[in-house]
Design a protein around this motif. Structure first.
Motif, short mmCIF file in Angstrom:
data_model
loop_
_atom_site.label_atom_id
_atom_site.label_comp_id
_atom_site.label_asym_id
_atom_site.label_seq_id
_atom_site.Cartn_x
_atom_site.Cartn_y
_atom_site.Cartn_z
N ASP A 131 0.86 -1.19 0.00
CA ASP A 131 0.00 0.00 0.00
C ASP A 131 0.89 1.24 0.00
O ASP A 131 2.13 1.13 0.04
N TYR A 132 0.28 2.41 -0.06
CA TYR A 132 1.04 3.65 0.01
C TYR A 132 0.22 4.71 0.74
O TYR A 132 -1.02 4.65 0.77
N ILE A 133 0.91 5.64 1.38
CA ILE A 133 0.28 6.77 2.05
C ILE A 133 0.90 8.04 1.47
O ILE A 133 2.13 8.17 1.41
N THR A 134 0.06 8.96 1.04
CA THR A 134 0.55 10.18 0.41
C THR A 134 0.65 11.30 1.45
O THR A 134 -0.26 11.50 2.25
N VAL B 212 -16.70 -1.76 5.92
CA VAL B 212 -16.23 -1.17 4.67
C VAL B 212 -17.40 -0.70 3.83
O VAL B 212 -17.35 0.38 3.21
N ASN B 213 -18.48 -1.47 3.79
CA ASN B 213 -19.66 -1.06 3.01
C ASN B 213 -20.25 0.23 3.58
O ASN B 213 -20.64 1.13 2.84
N ASN B 214 -20.31 0.30 4.92
CA ASN B 214 -20.81 1.54 5.54
C ASN B 214 -19.88 2.71 5.24
O ASN B 214 -20.33 3.82 4.93
N ASP C 13 -9.09 9.56 -5.28
CA ASP C 13 -8.37 8.39 -4.75
C ASP C 13 -9.15 7.65 -3.67
O ASP C 13 -9.01 6.43 -3.53
N LEU C 14 -9.97 8.36 -2.89
CA LEU C 14 -10.64 7.72 -1.76
C LEU C 14 -11.58 6.58 -2.20
O LEU C 14 -11.55 5.50 -1.60
N PRO C 15 -12.39 6.76 -3.25
CA PRO C 15 -13.21 5.61 -3.69
C PRO C 15 -12.35 4.43 -4.16
O PRO C 15 -12.73 3.27 -3.97
N LYS C 16 -11.17 4.73 -4.75
CA LYS C 16 -10.28 3.65 -5.18
C LYS C 16 -9.75 2.89 -3.98
O LYS C 16 -9.62 1.65 -4.02
N SER D 268 -12.40 0.63 -2.75
CA SER D 268 -12.52 -0.50 -3.67
C SER D 268 -11.41 -1.52 -3.44
O SER D 268 -11.65 -2.73 -3.48
N SER D 269 -10.18 -1.04 -3.18
CA SER D 269 -9.06 -1.95 -2.91
C SER D 269 -9.30 -2.74 -1.64
O SER D 269 -8.99 -3.94 -1.57
N MET D 270 -9.84 -2.07 -0.62
CA MET D 270 -10.14 -2.76 0.64
C MET D 270 -11.20 -3.83 0.43
O MET D 270 -11.10 -4.94 0.98
#
Length: 433
Positions: A106-109, A190-192, A233-236, A239-241
């Motif tokens: 993973d990465y943190i910006t 995650v869905n919530n 990026d947040l929706p991505k 989605s990755s989770m």
């Protein structure tokens, strides 16, 4: 499974003291044990002294940058299992792809958001803990099955088979059940979170569209946090989770497939599911270790019809044959260096097809290890015959496998071993039985 942060050591690697302090403060607040290093070289030294559960690794550092440190850690089987999250101000796709291709999870910006850091760290530690639990259970399964089988060597072969599969099935089914509990919690959370994120982003968009004359302070803050990037990026990330959770669900499903209890009647089954679930159970044995690189598994599957069988019993056949192949390759690796094996990789090739006349499903499991001497090959299916040391083999595995294939399923199990080519077991099962 419940995460215990106090037992998880996290190594933070950054040449900026301010970043180190911010990250340490955030993680200490959640009771994580934190260690720090100022560059890649010092980080590697710390990892070999006391391996952490996870590494937060800055990209741009003097002496040795994050990419090189990651490459070195991932190229060493001793440290390759440690998850690495990159920290970078470089938000372009090229650098992200480079980091992930080197083995980062993973990465943190930068600049950091405390909630994001904690969320990503916790997700990776959850995944790591689930993997460790699976590995521990697999090792326990192997030990317990071997102990149980050894104690029943003087009983009837059918009794050994039933007891072994019952023990193995119950243990694996229990693991799958335990995995489902945290999966259900994470999936709901995650869905919530996804719904909350959508609502917040829609609110931001609505605000921008209906109030274009935002206060300068609001516009400046949006620019400071790179609102456009976060929105994209947040929706991505969510989605990755969700993808990671689907992967864990697949693992749980495979465990249940492997441990399924057979009914009194044969049931039409997908044999590929049985093979894949067996490979999952043995995955930890296929990974690289300090003596050899990872064993490569090549699957050459043809389209197969459902086969009426006792899949739980056939899974035991697959387990015995594939585990024996791993044992043979491990034994052969003693005679070769790590570099020699890497130049000529060890392989297990599993191919399936339907016979020409369409009456049989044929499964071939081949390894490129040393050939079996003719004197031994003639006895490998004999009851209680084994070439392994005391406590390492019972001499029942292949005898049981032949009974399952030939007596229970009216099929055929054979072995072909040629010098310079390796060893191949061929399982033939009637399509309609």
């Amino acid at each position: 499974m419940v995460l215990n942060p106090s037992t998880d050591s996290i190594l933070i690697v950054d040449d900026n003291p301010t970043n180190l302090s911010v990250l340490k403060l955030a993680l200490n607040a959640t009771n994580f044990s934190v260690r720090m290093a100022a560059n890649g070289e010092k980080a590697i030294e710390q990892v070999y002294r006391n391996a952490p559960a996870l590494i937060l690794l800055d990209v741009d550092m003097p002496v040795m940058d994050g990419f090189e440190a990651c490459r070195r850690l991932k190229s060493d089987p001793v440290t390759s299992h440690i998850p690495i999250i990159f920290m970078t101000a470089l938000a372009d796709t090229k650098n992200k792809v480079k980091g992930l291709s080197l083995g980062a999870v993973d990465y943190i910006t930068k600049p950091f958001e405390q909630e994001e850091i904690l969320a990503r760290v916790k997700v990776q530690l959850h995944i790591r803990q689930l993997t460790l639990n699976l590995q521990h259970i697999n090792e326990t399964l192997e030990r317990q099955v071997a102990e149980r089988t050894a104690s029943l060597q003087n009983t009837q072969l059918q009794l050994v088979q039933s007891e072994k599969m019952a023990t193995l099935g119950n243990l694996v089914a229990g693991v799958a059940h335990e995995i489902n509990n945290p999966i259900g919690f994470l999936k709901g959370s995650v869905n919530n979170a996804e719904d909350y994120v959508k609502d917040l982003l829609n609110y931001v968009q609505c605000l921008q569209e209906n109030d274009p004359q935002l206060a300068p302070k609001v516009r400046d803050y949006a620019q400071e946090i790179d609102l456009e990037f976060l929105t994209e990026d947040l929706p991505k990330l969510i989605s990755s989770m969700k993808g990671a959770l689907r992967r864990i669900e697949d693992i749980s499903t495979s465990l249940r497939t492997f441990s399924r209890a057979d009914t009194s009647q044969k049931v039409a089954c997908d044999l590929h599911e049985g093979i894949d679930s067996t490979l999952l159970i043995l995955k930890y044995r296929l990974k690289a270790n300090d003596k050899r690189p990872a064993i490569e598994v090549i699957k050459e599957y043809a389209k197969l019809p459902p086969v009426k069988c006792f899949l739980g019993q056939l899974n035991q056949v697959f387990m015995n044959i594939i585990a024996n192949a791993i044992d043979a390759l491990d034994a052969a690796s003693v005679e070769r260096t790590f570099a020699e094996i890497k130049a000529e990789p060890q392989k297990i090739i599993i191919s399936t097809k339907v016979s020409t006349e369409g009456s049989m499903v044929i499964i071939r499991i081949k390894n490129n290890g040393p050939a079996i001497p003719e004197s031994i090959k003639a006895r490998i299916f004999d009851h209680l015959f084994t070439t392994k040391g005391v406590g390492k083999g019972t001499g029942l595995g292949l005898a049981i496998a032949r009974q399952i294939v030939e007596e229970t399923h009216s099929g055929r199990l054979s072995c072909h071993s040629i010098f310079g080519e390796g060893t191949e077991f061929v399982i033939e099962i009637p399509c309609c039985n």
